[in-house]
Design an enzyme around this catalytic site. Structure first.
Site, mmCIF file in Angstrom:
data_model
loop_
_atom_site.group_PDB
_atom_site.id
_atom_site.type_symbol
_atom_site.label_atom_id
_atom_site.label_comp_id
_atom_site.label_asym_id
_atom_site.label_seq_id
_atom_site.Cartn_x
_atom_site.Cartn_y
_atom_site.Cartn_z
ATOM 1 N N CYS A 329 0.833 -1.201 0.000
ATOM 2 C CA CYS A 329 0.000 0.000 0.000
ATOM 3 C C CYS A 329 0.874 1.260 0.000
ATOM 4 O O CYS A 329 1.530 1.543 -0.982
ATOM 5 C CB CYS A 329 -0.985 -0.039 1.161
ATOM 6 S SG CYS A 329 -2.458 0.985 0.881
ATOM 7 N N HIS A 423 -3.599 -5.521 1.314
ATOM 8 C CA HIS A 423 -3.349 -5.884 2.700
ATOM 9 C C HIS A 423 -3.748 -7.343 2.878
ATOM 10 O O HIS A 423 -4.648 -7.848 2.205
ATOM 11 C CB HIS A 423 -4.171 -5.010 3.644
ATOM 12 C CG HIS A 423 -3.743 -3.583 3.667
ATOM 13 N ND1 HIS A 423 -2.554 -3.184 4.222
ATOM 14 C CD2 HIS A 423 -4.352 -2.462 3.204
ATOM 15 C CE1 HIS A 423 -2.441 -1.864 4.104
ATOM 16 N NE2 HIS A 423 -3.514 -1.406 3.481
#
Length: 479
Positions: A329, A423
């Site tokens: 991310c 994630h």
């Protein structure tokens, strides 16, 4: 409802344990936390965002997470400003003063109670978690998550205290003494958590605590550091030993100021052959075999801090040596050429030069992508599930993954140098085995991650059932 004498006393884990115990006893429980402040979040199946702790508690209940379980999520972007996520979607950025003093507070409390009421029509009992300490006098009038919720819901409320940190008697007595008579009436008992050693040695202490507070001690839970259950509070990161160890595969997660979703590394951390540590010290980072740049709630700010601390040179040196390097991310965004923020999503800086390892440019946009995804590595070496929570867009013609939607994700520079928006990607055994293969050829994760989590919930419920007066708890719920 479980409230605390302070932060990190174990409310989240205790609540998860009761969620599993109630499920085992034939009930249909669900978790609830009116307001959660955390950088650990999770995407619900229908594409909304809630605190990770409530997603874990929902897992303990055996149900899918939903926004009603955590209607208000505060995600700090600086020391004084947080993004407010309301019912799973961004509501706006607010300073602490504006949030606590603003008229929006009553609107938000009303939204939280409406969420609770909706949840209560489908589940029973609701396992509510408070936040921090319930006796912060300067915040009590602005409370929308602790005793105000207890009074509004009529919850049988248990005060959780951490004996391991010391000062148990003072913290419990003082907490109760600072409550109003109406608030004290909500408290049905005290739960002592994190006791080390022979619990019977606290029998006298239990009597004293009951005498000075007038509240029953409903149980004394042992210190359990081997449960496979995610903690919520980042306080635990500071207690971990932040250095490489001989004889292990050393995996370092760069500890940035706005590190988010540190739960991404739970599987790696549990492997005997791996030493996973967090650090912002260049000397410690340089000793890593595998380096991970994690998610961040303020990527540009963390990138600037990373440079200021001299970590950029360490990352570039690590890459030049051909060692595995992963960005997740915000960490993925940092590894590119540039990060653009034309709308001021993260602050005043409209752009920042990246670390330049990937030939990618990220543009931050208002709104947020929140969804669960299944994926395949484009080279066919790994697959699994993950979830996205990000505002950035990073075009690439060399993706790491193909998603179940047909879209692509991430960037693959080589087999061991890549970035992703997913994630939870390291919760998948095939990805972890691929990552560790330069150091552990043929290694296989020796357990099923999901099964191990289920075993953790079951064991926690078993300990609670043994050490807590469950009959008394049920009698309080029947009133």
């Amino acid at each position: 409802m479980f409230v605390g004498t302070g932060s990190d006393v174990g409310k989240s884990v205790v609540a998860a344990g009761f969620c599993r115990l109630l499920k085992e006893d034939g009930f249909r429980p669900a978790p609830f936390k009116a307001q959660n402040m955390s950088l650990n979040s999770f995407a619900t199946p229908d594409g909304f965002e809630i605190g990770r702790a409530q997603a874990v508690q929902a897992e303990a209940c055996g149900i899918a997470p939903r926004t009603e379980m955590n209607p208000i999520l505060l995600k700090p972007t600086s020391h004084t400003v947080s993004q407010v996520v309301l019912n799973g979607k961004p509501y706006g950025n607010m300073s602490a003063r504006a949030y606590f003093d603003g008229a929006d507070k009553e609107v938000l409390f009303a939204e939280a109670i409406q969420a609770f009421d909706r949840l209560q029509t489908e589940y029973s009992p609701i396992v509510i978690e408070g936040a921090g300490s319930i006796s912060e006098l300067n915040l009590k009038e602005k409370d929308i998550t602790n005793m105000r919720v207890a009074r509004r819901t009529g919850a049988a409320t248990i005060l959780v205290a951490d004996i391991d940190r010391g000062g148990l008697f003072g913290s419990v007595y003082g907490t109760l003494a600072l409550l109003s008579a109406e608030e004290r009436a909500c408290i049905v008992g005290v739960l002592v958590n994190k006791f080390r050693g022979d619990i019977s040695l606290f029998n006298e202490g239990k009597k004293i605590l009951e005498e000075i507070t007038g509240k029953p001690v409903v149980g004394i839970l042992p210190y359990m550091d081997d449960l496979f259950i995610e903690e919520e509070d980042s306080v635990e990161l500071d207690a971990k030993e932040a250095k490489a160890k001989p004889g292990k595969v050393n995996v370092c997660v760069v500890h940035t100021g706005h590190l988010s979703n540190f739960t991404d590394f739970r599987l790696l951390e549990s492997l005997e052959a791996v030493n996973l540590y967090y650090s912002d010290e260049p000397s410690a980072i340089s000793e890593a075999d595998i380096l991970i740049l994690p998610g961040s709630k303020n990527t540009i700010s963390d990138l600037i801090e990373l440079r200021h601390k001299g970590i950029e040179d360490v990352v570039l040196s690590h890459h030049a040596k051909g060692k595995p390097l992963v960005g997740i991310c915000g960490g993925y965004q940092m590894l590119g050429q540039e990060i653009l923020d034309p709308e001021g999503i993260e602050g005043e800086a409209v752009s920042a030069k990246g670390l330049g390892i990937f030939p990618t440019t990220t543009t931050l946009r208002s709104g947020k992508r929140t969804r669960q995804s299944s994926f395949f590595f484009t080279d066919g070496t790994a697959k699994g599930d993950g979830y996205e929570i990000h505002s950035g867009v990073t075009p690439t013609d060399t993706p790491l993954c193909t998603l179940d939607t047909g879209e692509t994700d991430g960037y693959r520079l080589s087999s061991f140098t890549w970035g992703t928006y997913l994630h939870g990607i390291l919760d998948n055994a095939s990805v972890v085995e691929k990552l560790l293969s330069p150091y552990l050829p043929g290694f296989r994760v020796p357990f099923d991650f999901k099964v191990k989590k289920e075993e953790g919930f079951d064991r926690l419920a078993e300990v609670i059932r043994r050490e807590v007066d469950i009959d008394y708890i049920y009698s309080c719920l029947r009133k």
